[in-house]
Design a protein around this motif. Sequence first.
Motif, PDB file in Angstrom:
ATOM      1  N   HIS A 124       0.844  -1.191   0.000  1.00 11.99           N
ATOM      2  CA  HIS A 124       0.000   0.000   0.000  1.00 11.99           C
ATOM      3  C   HIS A 124       0.883   1.247   0.000  1.00 11.99           C
ATOM      4  N   ILE A 125       0.616   2.154  -0.944  1.00 12.50           N
ATOM      5  CA  ILE A 125       1.403   3.376  -1.097  1.00 12.50           C
ATOM      6  C   ILE A 125       0.452   4.565  -1.087  1.00 12.50           C
ATOM      7  N   VAL A 126       0.767   5.582  -0.309  1.00 11.46           N
ATOM      8  CA  VAL A 126      -0.030   6.799  -0.281  1.00 11.46           C
ATOM      9  C   VAL A 126       0.819   7.934  -0.840  1.00 11.46           C
ATOM     10  N   THR A 127       0.223   8.775  -1.681  1.00 12.59           N
ATOM     11  CA  THR A 127       0.976   9.836  -2.340  1.00 12.59           C
ATOM     12  C   THR A 127       0.051  10.990  -2.702  1.00 12.59           C
ATOM     13  N   LEU A 128       0.622  12.055  -3.222  1.00 10.77           N
ATOM     14  CA  LEU A 128      -0.159  13.188  -3.710  1.00 10.77           C
ATOM     15  C   LEU A 128      -0.630  12.928  -5.138  1.00 10.77           C
ATOM     16  N   HIS A 129      -1.751  13.542  -5.486  1.00 14.48           N
ATOM     17  CA  HIS A 129      -2.312  13.353  -6.825  1.00 14.48           C
ATOM     18  C   HIS A 129      -1.308  13.717  -7.910  1.00 14.48           C
ATOM     19  N   ARG A 169      -1.510  -1.105  -4.207  1.00 17.33           N
ATOM     20  CA  ARG A 169      -2.711  -0.309  -3.934  1.00 17.33           C
ATOM     21  C   ARG A 169      -2.281   1.123  -3.670  1.00 17.33           C
ATOM     22  N   LEU A 170      -2.737   2.048  -4.521  1.00 15.63           N
ATOM     23  CA  LEU A 170      -2.323   3.437  -4.450  1.00 15.63           C
ATOM     24  C   LEU A 170      -3.435   4.280  -3.825  1.00 15.63           C
ATOM     25  N   HIS A 171      -3.095   5.034  -2.793  1.00 18.90           N
ATOM     26  CA  HIS A 171      -4.032   5.945  -2.130  1.00 18.90           C
ATOM     27  C   HIS A 171      -3.595   7.376  -2.460  1.00 18.90           C
ATOM     28  N   GLU A 172      -4.463   8.159  -3.084  1.00 16.85           N
ATOM     29  CA  GLU A 172      -4.120   9.523  -3.481  1.00 16.85           C
ATOM     30  C   GLU A 172      -4.661  10.537  -2.487  1.00 16.85           C
ATOM     31  N   CYS A 173      -3.847  11.551  -2.191  1.00 17.06           N
ATOM     32  CA  CYS A 173      -4.215  12.614  -1.253  1.00 17.06           C
ATOM     33  C   CYS A 173      -4.276  13.958  -1.969  1.00 17.06           C
ATOM     34  N   VAL A 174      -4.969  14.883  -1.345  1.00 12.84           N
ATOM     35  CA  VAL A 174      -5.098  16.225  -1.897  1.00 12.84           C
ATOM     36  C   VAL A 174      -3.997  17.137  -1.382  1.00 12.84           C
ATOM     37  N   THR A 175      -3.657  17.033  -0.095  1.00 11.51           N
ATOM     38  CA  THR A 175      -2.688  17.933   0.512  1.00 11.51           C
ATOM     39  C   THR A 175      -1.590  17.146   1.235  1.00 11.51           C
ATOM     40  N   THR A 176      -0.487  17.836   1.549  1.00  9.47           N
ATOM     41  CA  THR A 176       0.591  17.198   2.301  1.00  9.47           C
ATOM     42  C   THR A 176       0.148  16.887   3.727  1.00  9.47           C
ATOM     43  N   ASP A 177      -0.755  17.703   4.281  1.00  9.30           N
ATOM     44  CA  ASP A 177      -1.286  17.417   5.622  1.00  9.30           C
ATOM     45  C   ASP A 177      -2.064  16.104   5.614  1.00  9.30           C
ATOM     46  N   GLU A 178      -2.864  15.903   4.577  1.00 11.21           N
ATOM     47  CA  GLU A 178      -3.621  14.655   4.468  1.00 11.21           C
ATOM     48  C   GLU A 178      -2.681  13.470   4.268  1.00 11.21           C
ATOM     49  N   LEU A 179      -1.622  13.678   3.486  1.00 11.11           N
ATOM     50  CA  LEU A 179      -0.628  12.622   3.250  1.00 11.11           C
ATOM     51  C   LEU A 179      -0.002  12.184   4.571  1.00 11.11           C
ATOM     52  N   ARG A 180       0.408  13.140   5.368  1.00  8.73           N
ATOM     53  CA  ARG A 180       1.024  12.828   6.659  1.00  8.73           C
ATOM     54  C   ARG A 180       0.018  12.156   7.588  1.00  8.73           C
ATOM     55  N   ASP A 181      -1.207  12.676   7.622  1.00 11.24           N
ATOM     56  CA  ASP A 181      -2.230  12.111   8.499  1.00 11.24           C
ATOM     57  C   ASP A 181      -2.512  10.651   8.154  1.00 11.24           C
ATOM     58  N   ARG A 182      -2.618  10.351   6.866  1.00 13.34           N
ATOM     59  CA  ARG A 182      -2.882   8.964   6.464  1.00 13.34           C
ATOM     60  C   ARG A 182      -1.726   8.046   6.850  1.00 13.34           C
ATOM     61  N   ASP A 241       1.797   1.366   3.689  1.00  6.90           N
ATOM     62  CA  ASP A 241       3.129   0.918   4.104  1.00  6.90           C
ATOM     63  C   ASP A 241       4.172   2.009   3.871  1.00  6.90           C
ATOM     64  N   LEU A 242       4.008   2.759   2.768  1.00  8.65           N
ATOM     65  CA  LEU A 242       4.963   3.786   2.387  1.00  8.65           C
ATOM     66  C   LEU A 242       4.229   5.030   1.914  1.00  8.65           C
ATOM     67  N   ALA A 243       4.849   6.176   2.102  1.00  3.90           N
ATOM     68  CA  ALA A 243       4.321   7.433   1.565  1.00  3.90           C
ATOM     69  C   ALA A 243       5.356   8.027   0.622  1.00  3.90           C
ATOM     70  N   VAL A 244       4.891   8.606  -0.479  1.00  3.48           N
ATOM     71  CA  VAL A 244       5.777   9.286  -1.431  1.00  3.48           C
ATOM     72  C   VAL A 244       5.308  10.724  -1.525  1.00  3.48           C
ATOM     73  N   ARG A 246      -5.041  29.058 -10.356  1.00  6.81           N
ATOM     74  CA  ARG A 246      -4.692  28.647  -8.989  1.00  6.81           C
ATOM     75  C   ARG A 246      -5.283  27.272  -8.696  1.00  6.81           C
ATOM     76  N   CYS A 247      -4.571  26.525  -7.864  1.00  3.57           N
ATOM     77  CA  CYS A 247      -4.979  25.158  -7.553  1.00  3.57           C
ATOM     78  C   CYS A 247      -5.115  24.973  -6.050  1.00  3.57           C
ATOM     79  N   ALA A 248      -6.123  24.204  -5.636  1.00  5.06           N
ATOM     80  CA  ALA A 248      -6.354  23.951  -4.216  1.00  5.06           C
ATOM     81  C   ALA A 248      -5.203  23.189  -3.579  1.00  5.06           C
ATOM     82  N   LEU A 249      -4.368  22.517  -4.377  1.00  4.11           N
ATOM     83  CA  LEU A 249      -3.248  21.746  -3.849  1.00  4.11           C
ATOM     84  C   LEU A 249      -2.018  22.606  -3.589  1.00  4.11           C
ATOM     85  N   GLU A 250      -2.118  23.899  -3.851  1.00  2.00           N
ATOM     86  CA  GLU A 250      -0.985  24.798  -3.651  1.00  2.00           C
ATOM     87  C   GLU A 250      -0.528  24.762  -2.190  1.00  2.00           C
ATOM     88  N   PRO A 251       0.781  24.669  -1.945  1.00  2.00           N
ATOM     89  CA  PRO A 251       1.271  24.646  -0.561  1.00  2.00           C
ATOM     90  C   PRO A 251       0.880  25.901   0.208  1.00  2.00           C
TER      91      PRO A 251
END
Length: 303
Positions: free
Chosen positions: A94-99, A123-136, A143-146, A194-199
């Motif tokens: 299982h890998i979680v990453t940003l879109h 199995r790839l899990h996609e996140c919207v923000t870096t906060d969501e990535l860390r939370d997941r 197992d891993l985050a990218v 502008r994009c909602a994923l902007e840091p």
Amino acid sequence: MSLRQMEYLVAVVEERSFSRAAHTLNVTQSALSHQIKALERAVGGPLLERLPRGVELTPMGRAFLPHAELAVRSAGRARRAARAAAGAEGGELHIVTLHALAVGVLPLVLARWRAEFPGVALRLHECVTTDELRDRMERGVADLAVGPRPQGWPGPVVSLGEEEIVLVVSADDPLAGRTAPVALEELADRAWVRCALEPVVGGRRWLDVVCEERGFTPVTAVETEQSSTAVRMAAAGLGIVAAPRHLAAAAAGAVPVAVDPRWRREQTVFSRVEPTGVAAVFVARCVEILRGESLGAAGRLGV
């Protein structure tokens, strides 16, 4: 209380329904309800509020859920690690990453992984923000985050190199023929996508901060939710967008233009514990592919 009871609670919360959770778990609804009630007796109070159209967590349930999720997902990771150590051909990673990374740099890695290890399901899990990535990752979803280097992360972090953030314009934009990097203040009168994923930096959107440092406020032409959509809109001529170079390379009609000074962001693989088995091999493949010489040729991450 048992791991199975916590697994049942997590399923009910995710499905927001006892009946859907029972179907997902392949158990009867009465058996599911019995186990949830037993769990509530064990913890000393109600975890779920039964509503006419679904369920909601009680205050006690909200406090209990993160620990239950971590226990359930840790057990899943333990099973996968044991299978990997035993040389089992099956199993999952299982890998979680940003879109943006999921549509940009990871397809190359995943395609090569699939060719080398066809028996390991990804199995790839996609996140919207870096906060969501860390939370997941903290909740044990994967197992891993990218993603970008997580500040203060207590577990292992492996660098994959830096990606370059560029300006993306349409093919007929005056900047499209520009060979030298562009100073940001030259764009004070231009419209931006502008994009909602902007840091976010210090509670403010990153582009607002860097443009203010150059003496202007960016004019917004359109707001989007996904970075890949923003790049396509820029390619269509709606405005300029700041995006990773690999996204510009993947969009038809999009032209990347470097900024002076150049914008760079480190990407990493991180985990809660030291990767073992197939997880360790996946990290090694990411480093090999994304930091190797083929990286520059593929134009995946800015170097």
